[in-house]
Structures are given as structure tokens and as C-alpha cells.
Design a protein around this motif. Structure first.
Motif, PDB file in Angstrom:
ATOM      1  N   MET A  50       0.838  -1.176   0.000  1.00 34.62           N
ATOM      2  CA  MET A  50       0.000   0.000   0.000  1.00 34.62           C
ATOM      3  C   MET A  50       0.885   1.241   0.000  1.00 34.62           C
ATOM      4  N   ASN A  51       0.575   2.162  -0.868  1.00 35.31           N
ATOM      5  CA  ASN A  51       1.322   3.421  -0.949  1.00 35.31           C
ATOM      6  C   ASN A  51       0.599   4.470  -0.112  1.00 35.31           C
ATOM      7  N   VAL A  52       1.173   4.786   1.048  1.00 34.54           N
ATOM      8  CA  VAL A  52       0.616   5.841   1.887  1.00 34.54           C
ATOM      9  C   VAL A  52       1.492   7.102   1.841  1.00 34.54           C
ATOM     10  N   ALA A  53       2.474   7.087   0.935  1.00 35.77           N
ATOM     11  CA  ALA A  53       3.339   8.252   0.734  1.00 35.77           C
ATOM     12  C   ALA A  53       2.591   9.298  -0.099  1.00 35.77           C
ATOM     13  N   SER A  54       3.163  10.465  -0.187  1.00 32.76           N
ATOM     14  CA  SER A  54       2.557  11.522  -1.006  1.00 32.76           C
ATOM     15  C   SER A  54       3.022  11.458  -2.458  1.00 32.76           C
ATOM     16  N   GLU A  55       3.957  10.541  -2.751  1.00 28.53           N
ATOM     17  CA  GLU A  55       4.496  10.393  -4.103  1.00 28.53           C
ATOM     18  C   GLU A  55       4.027   9.079  -4.720  1.00 28.53           C
ATOM     19  N   THR A  56       3.976   9.033  -6.030  1.00 23.09           N
ATOM     20  CA  THR A  56       3.603   7.827  -6.770  1.00 23.09           C
ATOM     21  C   THR A  56       4.780   6.867  -6.845  1.00 23.09           C
ATOM     22  N   ILE A  57       4.491   5.576  -6.652  1.00 22.87           N
ATOM     23  CA  ILE A  57       5.497   4.532  -6.828  1.00 22.87           C
ATOM     24  C   ILE A  57       5.494   4.150  -8.302  1.00 22.87           C
ATOM     25  N   SER A  58       6.659   4.240  -8.935  1.00 22.92           N
ATOM     26  CA  SER A  58       6.728   3.966 -10.372  1.00 22.92           C
ATOM     27  C   SER A  58       7.331   2.602 -10.696  1.00 22.92           C
ATOM     28  N   ARG A  59       8.077   2.021  -9.743  1.00 24.96           N
ATOM     29  CA  ARG A  59       8.699   0.720 -10.006  1.00 24.96           C
ATOM     30  C   ARG A  59       8.689  -0.112  -8.734  1.00 24.96           C
ATOM     31  N   LEU A  60       8.616  -1.428  -8.900  1.00 29.02           N
ATOM     32  CA  LEU A  60       8.568  -2.363  -7.781  1.00 29.02           C
ATOM     33  C   LEU A  60       9.446  -3.562  -8.108  1.00 29.02           C
ATOM     34  N   PHE A  61      10.455  -3.788  -7.281  1.00 29.21           N
ATOM     35  CA  PHE A  61      11.369  -4.902  -7.490  1.00 29.21           C
ATOM     36  C   PHE A  61      11.232  -5.881  -6.335  1.00 29.21           C
ATOM     37  N   VAL A  62      11.136  -7.162  -6.660  1.00 33.10           N
ATOM     38  CA  VAL A  62      10.994  -8.212  -5.657  1.00 33.10           C
ATOM     39  C   VAL A  62      11.976  -9.323  -6.007  1.00 33.10           C
ATOM     40  N   ALA A  63      12.740  -9.775  -5.008  1.00 27.25           N
ATOM     41  CA  ALA A  63      13.695 -10.872  -5.211  1.00 27.25           C
ATOM     42  C   ALA A  63      13.750 -11.708  -3.942  1.00 27.25           C
ATOM     43  N   ARG A  64      14.053 -12.993  -4.103  1.00 23.96           N
ATOM     44  CA  ARG A  64      14.234 -13.834  -2.915  1.00 23.96           C
ATOM     45  C   ARG A  64      15.307 -13.207  -2.039  1.00 23.96           C
ATOM     46  N   ALA A  65      15.156 -13.360  -0.739  1.00 25.66           N
ATOM     47  CA  ALA A  65      16.023 -12.676   0.230  1.00 25.66           C
ATOM     48  C   ALA A  65      17.504 -12.892  -0.038  1.00 25.66           C
ATOM     49  N   GLN A  66      17.891 -14.081  -0.462  1.00 26.35           N
ATOM     50  CA  GLN A  66      19.305 -14.367  -0.681  1.00 26.35           C
ATOM     51  C   GLN A  66      19.819 -13.849  -2.025  1.00 26.35           C
ATOM     52  N   GLU A  67      18.965 -13.241  -2.820  1.00 27.05           N
ATOM     53  CA  GLU A  67      19.361 -12.785  -4.153  1.00 27.05           C
ATOM     54  C   GLU A  67      19.509 -11.274  -4.282  1.00 27.05           C
ATOM     55  N   GLY A  68      19.483 -10.545  -3.184  1.00 30.19           N
ATOM     56  CA  GLY A  68      19.667  -9.100  -3.257  1.00 30.19           C
ATOM     57  C   GLY A  68      18.418  -8.373  -3.723  1.00 30.19           C
ATOM     58  N   ILE A  69      18.582  -7.450  -4.643  1.00 36.17           N
ATOM     59  CA  ILE A  69      17.464  -6.667  -5.185  1.00 36.17           C
ATOM     60  C   ILE A  69      17.103  -7.217  -6.552  1.00 36.17           C
ATOM     61  N   GLY A  70      15.820  -7.343  -6.808  1.00 34.90           N
ATOM     62  CA  GLY A  70      15.362  -7.872  -8.086  1.00 34.90           C
ATOM     63  C   GLY A  70      15.732  -6.983  -9.259  1.00 34.90           C
ATOM     64  N   ARG A  71      15.735  -7.572 -10.429  1.00 32.28           N
ATOM     65  CA  ARG A  71      16.070  -6.832 -11.654  1.00 32.28           C
ATOM     66  C   ARG A  71      14.839  -6.562 -12.512  1.00 32.28           C
ATOM     67  N   GLU A  72      13.758  -7.283 -12.250  1.00 31.63           N
ATOM     68  CA  GLU A  72      12.545  -7.135 -13.053  1.00 31.63           C
ATOM     69  C   GLU A  72      11.537  -6.254 -12.317  1.00 31.63           C
ATOM     70  N   ASP A  73      11.039  -5.226 -13.008  1.00 33.05           N
ATOM     71  CA  ASP A  73      10.032  -4.332 -12.448  1.00 33.05           C
ATOM     72  C   ASP A  73       8.677  -5.025 -12.501  1.00 33.05           C
ATOM     73  N   TRP A  74       8.130  -5.372 -11.350  1.00 34.15           N
ATOM     74  CA  TRP A  74       6.857  -6.097 -11.281  1.00 34.15           C
ATOM     75  C   TRP A  74       5.665  -5.229 -11.671  1.00 34.15           C
ATOM     76  N   LEU A  75       5.826  -3.921 -11.736  1.00 36.67           N
ATOM     77  CA  LEU A  75       4.709  -3.049 -12.114  1.00 36.67           C
ATOM     78  C   LEU A  75       4.591  -2.883 -13.625  1.00 36.67           C
ATOM     79  N   GLY A  76       5.662  -3.145 -14.357  1.00 39.57           N
ATOM     80  CA  GLY A  76       5.603  -2.916 -15.803  1.00 39.57           C
ATOM     81  C   GLY A  76       5.303  -1.453 -16.080  1.00 39.57           C
TER      82      GLY A  76
END
Length: 87
Positions: A1-27
């Protein structure tokens, strides 16, 4: 949930042991303030994930080691967001 005042433009998800994801889940989608998306862990990938959101303007907010199987809701407030890098 975005409760910030700014729009979220990208979302990255990766398994914990893999660091930060490379694929933007929002497209091409965005999460505007007050709105949310449903995240479910991919089948067979476990439950612990690192999540990074990127706000319009480049600021990032990270949530390492989130248990997506148990977390009822993640609230991104923008207050923990790091400024965008000038690289």
C-alpha cells in the motif's frame, strides 16, 4: 500500500538471498498515493523476499527480508526512502 505523497513507479521483488530484483513487477503501471497492489510469492520460491519501491523522481525505499506468506500488508510511507543517486 502506498501511503506516501508520491507515486510509486517501479517495484522490485527478489528472494532474500538474491539481493534486489532486476525485473520491475509493475511494468507500465504505477501505484498512486492511497492505492495498493497484491503481491504473492511465486510458487516454490519460499516466503522471504527483498522488496524495493522506486518513487517518481528516483527515491527508493527498501524492505529486506519480508515474509510475503505472513505479512498482511506492507505500507510504503516515503519517510524511509533514500534520495536518488546522481550517477
Amino acid at each position: 500500500m502506498n501511503v506516501a505523497s508520491e507515486t510509486i513507479s517501479r517495484l522490485f521483488v527478489a528472494r532474500a538471498q538474491e539481493g534486489i530484483g532486476r525485473e520491475d513487477w509493475l511494468g507500465n503501471a504505477q501505484i498512486t498515493p492511497g492505492n495498493a497492489v497484491l503481491l504473492r510469492p511465486p510458487a516454490g520460491q519460499g516466503c522471504l523476499f527483498n522488496i524495493r519501491v522506486v518513487y517518481v523522481g528516483g527515491r527508493t525505499e527498501d524492505r529486506p527480508g519480508v515474509d510475503l506468506c505472513a505479512a498482511p500488508e506492507l505500507r510504503f510511507e516515503g519517510s524511509k526512502a533514500a534520495p536518488s543517486s546522481s550517477r
